[in-house]
Design a protein around this motif. Structure first.
Motif, PDB file in Angstrom:
ATOM      1  N   ALA A 322      22.954  15.990  -5.399  1.00 44.26           N
ATOM      2  CA  ALA A 322      21.952  14.933  -5.213  1.00 44.26           C
ATOM      3  C   ALA A 322      22.494  13.914  -4.216  1.00 44.26           C
ATOM      4  N   ALA A 323      21.833  13.808  -3.079  1.00 42.16           N
ATOM      5  CA  ALA A 323      22.295  12.914  -2.009  1.00 42.16           C
ATOM      6  C   ALA A 323      21.258  11.827  -1.754  1.00 42.16           C
ATOM      7  N   PRO A 324      21.681  10.625  -1.338  1.00 45.38           N
ATOM      8  CA  PRO A 324      20.734   9.539  -1.114  1.00 45.38           C
ATOM      9  C   PRO A 324      19.749   9.855   0.010  1.00 45.38           C
ATOM     10  N   ARG A 325      18.489   9.577  -0.258  1.00 50.03           N
ATOM     11  CA  ARG A 325      17.468   9.621   0.787  1.00 50.03           C
ATOM     12  C   ARG A 325      16.788   8.267   0.836  1.00 50.03           C
ATOM     13  N   ALA A 326      16.703   7.698   2.023  1.00 45.61           N
ATOM     14  CA  ALA A 326      16.156   6.355   2.181  1.00 45.61           C
ATOM     15  C   ALA A 326      14.690   6.402   2.590  1.00 45.61           C
ATOM     16  N   PHE A 327      13.901   5.563   1.939  1.00 39.32           N
ATOM     17  CA  PHE A 327      12.515   5.312   2.315  1.00 39.32           C
ATOM     18  C   PHE A 327      12.420   3.813   2.616  1.00 39.32           C
ATOM     19  N   TYR A 328      12.073   3.462   3.850  1.00 39.51           N
ATOM     20  CA  TYR A 328      12.107   2.071   4.280  1.00 39.51           C
ATOM     21  C   TYR A 328      10.766   1.389   4.037  1.00 39.51           C
ATOM     22  N   LEU A 329      10.830   0.141   3.573  1.00 40.54           N
ATOM     23  CA  LEU A 329       9.611  -0.639   3.371  1.00 40.54           C
ATOM     24  C   LEU A 329       9.039  -1.045   4.720  1.00 40.54           C
ATOM     25  N   SER A 330       7.726  -0.900   4.834  1.00 40.83           N
ATOM     26  CA  SER A 330       7.042  -1.228   6.078  1.00 40.83           C
ATOM     27  C   SER A 330       5.755  -1.972   5.758  1.00 40.83           C
ATOM     28  N   GLY A 331       5.381  -2.887   6.659  1.00 45.35           N
ATOM     29  CA  GLY A 331       4.134  -3.611   6.487  1.00 45.35           C
ATOM     30  C   GLY A 331       2.909  -2.823   6.919  1.00 45.35           C
ATOM     31  N   ALA A 332       3.093  -1.664   7.554  1.00 47.49           N
ATOM     32  CA  ALA A 332       1.956  -0.846   7.990  1.00 47.49           C
ATOM     33  C   ALA A 332       1.154  -0.414   6.770  1.00 47.49           C
ATOM     34  N   ARG A 333      -0.141  -0.545   6.838  1.00 44.39           N
ATOM     35  CA  ARG A 333      -0.987  -0.219   5.696  1.00 44.39           C
ATOM     36  C   ARG A 333      -1.042   1.292   5.503  1.00 44.39           C
ATOM     37  N   SER A 334      -0.946   1.706   4.231  1.00 46.14           N
ATOM     38  CA  SER A 334      -1.012   3.134   3.927  1.00 46.14           C
ATOM     39  C   SER A 334      -2.451   3.635   3.847  1.00 46.14           C
ATOM     40  N   GLY A 335      -3.396   2.722   3.557  1.00 45.31           N
ATOM     41  CA  GLY A 335      -4.786   3.113   3.408  1.00 45.31           C
ATOM     42  C   GLY A 335      -5.073   3.887   2.144  1.00 45.31           C
ATOM     43  N   MET A 336      -4.112   3.869   1.197  1.00 42.00           N
ATOM     44  CA  MET A 336      -4.256   4.684  -0.014  1.00 42.00           C
ATOM     45  C   MET A 336      -4.405   3.876  -1.289  1.00 42.00           C
ATOM     46  N   VAL A 337      -4.017   2.601  -1.253  1.00 41.01           N
ATOM     47  CA  VAL A 337      -3.926   1.832  -2.487  1.00 41.01           C
ATOM     48  C   VAL A 337      -4.619   0.486  -2.306  1.00 41.01           C
ATOM     49  N   ASN A 338      -5.385   0.095  -3.300  1.00 40.52           N
ATOM     50  CA  ASN A 338      -5.962  -1.246  -3.322  1.00 40.52           C
ATOM     51  C   ASN A 338      -4.962  -2.163  -4.011  1.00 40.52           C
ATOM     52  N   SER A 339      -4.145  -2.875  -3.210  1.00 43.18           N
ATOM     53  CA  SER A 339      -3.119  -3.756  -3.757  1.00 43.18           C
ATOM     54  C   SER A 339      -3.060  -5.022  -2.928  1.00 43.18           C
ATOM     55  N   LEU A 340      -2.131  -5.906  -3.244  1.00 44.94           N
ATOM     56  CA  LEU A 340      -2.019  -7.156  -2.500  1.00 44.94           C
ATOM     57  C   LEU A 340      -1.741  -6.908  -1.029  1.00 44.94           C
ATOM     58  N   ASN A 341      -0.973  -5.863  -0.722  1.00 42.70           N
ATOM     59  CA  ASN A 341      -0.544  -5.662   0.669  1.00 42.70           C
ATOM     60  C   ASN A 341      -0.756  -4.242   1.177  1.00 42.70           C
ATOM     61  N   ASP A 342      -0.786  -3.244   0.304  1.00 45.08           N
ATOM     62  CA  ASP A 342      -0.937  -1.840   0.697  1.00 45.08           C
ATOM     63  C   ASP A 342       0.040  -1.452   1.804  1.00 45.08           C
ATOM     64  N   GLY A 343       1.337  -1.739   1.584  1.00 43.48           N
ATOM     65  CA  GLY A 343       2.354  -1.379   2.559  1.00 43.48           C
ATOM     66  C   GLY A 343       2.723   0.087   2.495  1.00 43.48           C
ATOM     67  N   SER A 344       3.682   0.487   3.344  1.00 45.64           N
ATOM     68  CA  SER A 344       4.083   1.893   3.457  1.00 45.64           C
ATOM     69  C   SER A 344       5.579   2.051   3.203  1.00 45.64           C
TER      70      SER A 344
END
Length: 542
Positions: A322-344
């Protein structure tokens, strides 16, 4: 199975401190001979064994007693000091309580109906009692099988990330202990039981009071065979302890993480015979009766893979591949979730010079904790921050420990971060989002212990409060609870960040909201690469 077809008899004995303890003894049918013995120790009153193991009685966690009697085991239920009909002060999970259990084991070993080979059994508090007694090294304790039991109360369920637990502490302490003692005719002040809640609330840091109650720091004392069984559905309460216990002991050890995904299912699973026939009974037969049945030939770690519907194995936890995989927070909208920010969440590190997500709390639309209602339907993410991946193109397994590295600031001198990781179904496949892991951290508790911290497992000291200057950007490394799941093609991962629970879906492990009013800002730019770190496994074994 809840029916027990034999009548117990009571024994009493004195501990090294002179306390008179009492226990009920159940012997196999016929009752003749010296039997290997199982001990269940808790403050839940042996007089209540008559109750069925159901959600309204969450403290009935003995397992199928009659099964063990029918297979030639004696079964003993102990009222710990200060509980039930035992003398003394109730001092939950303390080393003194472990020493009293030690003395119980040694007394039982001298009885004519006991072979002198003692194992311990039980769920939750009964499992914690096993870690606690084993660290004191009773000579006749031969093996323990802690099912669903933590070993570090401060971190595991009293102060998640330094944030005080409210929901579970009240329902457990008042409902399962204090009111049940009152119902059995005991003064709630007996054994100083009424002092436990003020003690917990008075010790907000991991000080000596908590250290005496954490077998975690003495796991290296345990060199007897240990079979640690965790439950995915109890990750917010006990699973961390089962994993830490497995990794910390020195003797022969095995770890099993089982399928049930709720508190209720975990209790039901332990009450039924199937788990015991397949897993616990063979272990006890080998270590307490000397049966050569191959239990020690099994893999060191077995775990149910969520999303794959079967068990996998590994040589260690976390699995070595099991090795680390990084997922970076982004302000780009995902278009998938109704939330405060819908980031990616993205695979690429951010390139922007400045990128932030800010929000103000409390939210006036919160109704049940963070849950709001949209057209009369509860929505648990509409008023929180979310960051969502693109659809996965191929199957990925994430098993082990994880962390969120979050660069954050606030207009306050302290702030809380609650994190939840969920799996979203692929388009066209019905079903709700499923929680895979979660974590919590109070910013003033961000200091880590370098001797115990790992890249995917931050370990916070919780021994001091370090305020944050308003506007100061700090790096928080938030521990995520153990996880083991597969993402199928078309599915997405969603990270939720807020500072409050949903009282609809997070019970009973909800936290005190306190007096939080302010604005927090999460930074996710080139100089502040906030990122989710997950343990991606190259391949899982059948």
């Amino acid at each position: 199975m809840t029916t027990v077809n034999v009548t117990p008899f009571e024994i009493q004995f004195r501990t090294r401190d002179g306390l008179l303890l009492r226990a009920d003894v159940y012997l196999p049918p016929g009752g003749q001979g010296a039997f290997p013995t199982l001990l269940a120790a808790s403050p839940y009153q042996k007089s209540l064994r008559r109750l069925p193991p159901m959600g309204v009685f969450p403290f009935i966690e003995y397992g199928p007693i009659q099964l063990y009697l029918d297979h030639g085991y004696a079964y003993v239920i102990l009222d710990l000091p200060g509980s039930g009909v035992s003398e003394g002060i109730w001092d939950p999970w303390s080393r003194a309580e472990g020493e009293a259990t030690h003395d119980a084991i040694e007394h039982i070993a001298t009885q004519p109906w006991s072979s002198g080979r003692i194992g311990m059994i039980g769920q939750s508090y009964y499992a914690m009692s096993q870690w606690n007694a084993a660290r004191t090294r009773p000579p006749h304790l031969t093996t323990i099988v802690p099912y669903d039991g933590s070993c570090d109360p401060y971190r595991d369920f009293l102060y998640h990330g330094g944030v005080p637990i409210q929901g579970f502490l009240g329902s457990w302490l008042i409902g399962s202990v204090l009111l049940q003692h009152t119902a059995e005719g005991h003064d709630v002040r007996g054994g100083a039981r009424h002092e436990v809640l003020p003690d917990v609330l008075s010790h907000t840091l991991d000080d000596g009071w908590h250290r005496r109650r954490a077998a975690f720091w003495e796991l290296g004392n345990i060199d007897i065979p240990v079979f640690s069984i965790g439950v995915w559905g109890k990750a917010s309460l006990h699973l961390r302890g089962n994993v830490n216990g497995f990794n910390g002991v020195r003797g022969p050890r095995r770890l099993l993480i089982t399928e049930p995904d709720t508190f209720h299912k975990a209790q039901h699973y332990f009450a039924e015979e199937a788990l015991h026939r397949e897993e616990l009974l063979p272990w006890y037969d080998h270590h307490l009766k000397g049966v050569d049945n191959g239990v020690m030939d099994q893999a060191a770690v077995r775990y149910f893979v969520n999303g794959r519907g079967r068990y996998a194995s590994a040589d260690a936890w976390p699995p070595a591949d099991a090795a680390p995989r990084a997922f970076y927070l982004s302000g780009a909208r995902s278009g998938m979730v109704n939330s405060l920010n819908d980031g990616s969440l993205t695979d690429a590190a951010p390139a922007e010079a400045t990128a932030t997500t800010a929000w103000t709390y409390p939210d006036e639309q919160w109704v049940a904790g963070v849950t709001t209602f949209v057209n009369g339907v509860p929505d648990h993410v509409a008023r929180v921050n979310t960051f969502t991946t693109a659809p996965f193109e191929k199957e990925n397994e994430f098993t082990g420990q994880g962390a969120l590295v979050l660069h954050a600031s606030s207009d306050q001198t302290d702030f809380d971060v609650f994190v939840k990781l969920s799996l979203l179904p692929a388009p066209g496949r019905p079903g709700p989002a499923r929680k895979m892991s979660q974590g919590w951290l109070r910013a003033s508790h961000r200091r880590e212990d370098p001797a115990l911290t790992q890249e995917l497992r931050p370990f916070h000291t919780h021994d001091r409060v370090e305020p944050v200057a308003p506007g100061q950007v700090v790096e928080l490394r938030i521990e995520l609870m153990p996880m083991g799941f597969v993402v199928q093609p078309g599915e997405r991962l969603r990270l939720e960040i807020t500072n409050n629970d949903s009282t609809m879906i997070d019970q009973p492990m909800t936290h005190w909201y306190g007096q939080k009013v302010g604005t927090d800002t999460y930074h996710h730019d080139r100089l502040h690469p906030s990122r989710l770190l997950l343990p991606q496994r190259a391949a899982s074994s059948p």
